[in-house]
Design a protein around this motif. Sequence first.
Motif, short mmCIF file in Angstrom:
data_model
loop_
_atom_site.label_atom_id
_atom_site.label_comp_id
_atom_site.label_asym_id
_atom_site.label_seq_id
_atom_site.Cartn_x
_atom_site.Cartn_y
_atom_site.Cartn_z
N UNK A 170 1.15 -1.18 -0.30
CA UNK A 170 0.30 0.14 -0.10
C UNK A 170 0.58 1.07 0.25
N UNK A 171 1.67 1.60 1.17
CA UNK A 171 2.48 2.35 0.85
C UNK A 171 3.34 2.83 -0.52
N UNK A 172 4.10 1.50 -1.16
CA UNK A 172 3.99 1.04 -2.95
C UNK A 172 3.36 2.23 -3.85
N UNK A 173 1.96 1.51 -3.55
CA UNK A 173 0.68 2.25 -4.05
C UNK A 173 0.58 4.01 -4.07
N UNK A 174 1.07 4.28 -3.23
CA UNK A 174 1.22 5.37 -2.58
C UNK A 174 2.73 6.25 -2.82
N UNK A 175 3.28 5.42 -3.34
CA UNK A 175 4.64 6.35 -4.44
C UNK A 175 5.43 7.02 -2.88
N UNK A 176 5.51 5.51 -1.61
CA UNK A 176 5.81 6.72 -0.37
C UNK A 176 7.16 5.86 -0.44
N UNK A 177 6.49 4.46 -1.00
CA UNK A 177 8.07 3.94 -0.98
C UNK A 177 8.42 2.92 -2.28
N UNK A 178 9.67 2.39 -2.97
CA UNK A 178 9.88 1.32 -3.65
C UNK A 178 10.29 -0.12 -3.13
N UNK A 179 9.74 -1.08 -3.70
CA UNK A 179 10.68 -2.50 -3.35
C UNK A 179 12.12 -2.79 -3.70
N UNK A 203 17.58 1.67 3.49
CA UNK A 203 18.65 3.28 4.38
C UNK A 203 17.84 4.52 3.42
N UNK A 204 16.64 4.34 2.68
CA UNK A 204 16.39 5.37 1.89
C UNK A 204 15.18 5.85 3.38
N UNK A 205 14.22 4.44 3.85
CA UNK A 205 13.30 4.28 5.24
C UNK A 205 13.70 4.35 5.98
N UNK A 238 5.79 6.16 5.36
CA UNK A 238 4.63 6.97 5.96
C UNK A 238 4.43 8.38 6.55
N UNK A 239 5.70 8.26 8.20
CA UNK A 239 5.30 8.64 8.65
C UNK A 239 4.13 9.04 9.79
N UNK A 240 4.10 7.24 10.48
CA UNK A 240 2.25 7.24 10.51
C UNK A 240 3.15 6.23 11.65
N UNK A 241 3.23 5.67 12.64
CA UNK A 241 3.12 4.29 13.39
C UNK A 241 2.56 3.09 12.77
N UNK A 242 3.13 2.36 12.17
CA UNK A 242 2.40 0.80 11.49
C UNK A 242 1.00 0.46 12.04
N UNK A 243 0.71 0.39 12.82
CA UNK A 243 -0.40 0.15 13.07
C UNK A 243 -1.20 1.27 12.85
N UNK A 244 -1.00 2.10 12.92
CA UNK A 244 -2.06 3.47 12.44
C UNK A 244 -1.85 3.57 11.04
N UNK A 245 -1.11 3.54 9.97
CA UNK A 245 -0.56 3.35 9.08
C UNK A 245 -1.69 2.19 8.52
#
Length: 357
Positions: free
Chosen positions: A96-105, A110-112, A193-200
């Motif tokens: 989902x984070x990848x779909x949002x453009x926040x990360x790439x597989x 180290x980028x995140x 994402x800038x969010x805690x995992x459970x909030x995301x």
Amino acid sequence: MRDPFRLLLCLCLCSPVAAAVAAARAGERAPEPAPDPAFARVLARWDGDARADLQAVVVLRDGAVVAERYYNGADAQSLHDIRSAGKSVTALLAGIAADQGRLRFEQAATRCLPDARGRALAGVRVSDLLSMRSGLDADDDRAESPGNEDRLDQAADPVAFALSVPRREAPGTRYAYNSLTAYLVGLCVEGASGQPLDDFARQHLFAPLGIDHWRWQRDAGGHAKGQGNLSLRARDFARIGQMALDGGAWQGHAIVRADTLRAILAPRVRIAAVDPYADDYGWFWYRRTQHVGGRAIEVVFASGNGGNKLYLVPALRMVVAIQSSAYGRGYGQRRSQDILRALLAAAALSDGTATAR
């Protein structure tokens, strides 16, 4: 390898039950299918299991519950820790984070995880973490491994511990089952994402699926444990599986993009030599071809300690969610596979849609 989701689409177009389910999802009322007596008979076989730690089995076909049974005091509202099957949920969140453009597989981890720069994680891709080929000295089958799961769980500062695990070999070269890499992927989703995992998870996975009662254990540092310890109701566990079986969609809305989901579920590493219950590993998801009644039936699944399983069976349009508390006991995995195989036999006999390879 055949694309199971393309096969699923063809089968669903030919299924009147699927048409009724699709109508219901489009806003029309459709009757809930009657429980399948063949499946009910299968699930009843475990009523007298003396080990008393099986909790629940839910069976979906064409998106509808056709059988469910609760055992040993559990009921439809019981929250149950699915252990490492939570890793598969973490993979969906990364998607989902990848779909949002926040990360790439294929980006550097180290980028995140900027605090990992200059450490053993340098040069490791997110996809290496997801396929458990990070090259870090983390192996849950070796108690002496510096990144062993027990050491991670006992760490006063789990993040610092995870980032300090040394490298054993080049990234992408060898599969070694471990929880450390899943924990790191959870941290990576947080960083991206800038969010805690459970909030995301609440915002982008659970709420869209209508899952409103769940619990995700946090570690000593306050981070939800991407490696597991997610507690769900059995029907909600199955609901996640149905979304995955439907190519990432739920009630007409994309939760995970179909191409992203295919990448997550695709077989990446052959692991049959080290895992008696799986043929291949993807990105925190497994595959195995089950041979039942002379047929070969491909199954994609999430797996957790004690026999916690979420099985997707595209050729039979079926999802099986099993919850079990046989933690640390080998029979839990065997029992869940036995339940699956009995259900596959019942389903294959009822409609003859299983295809041989």
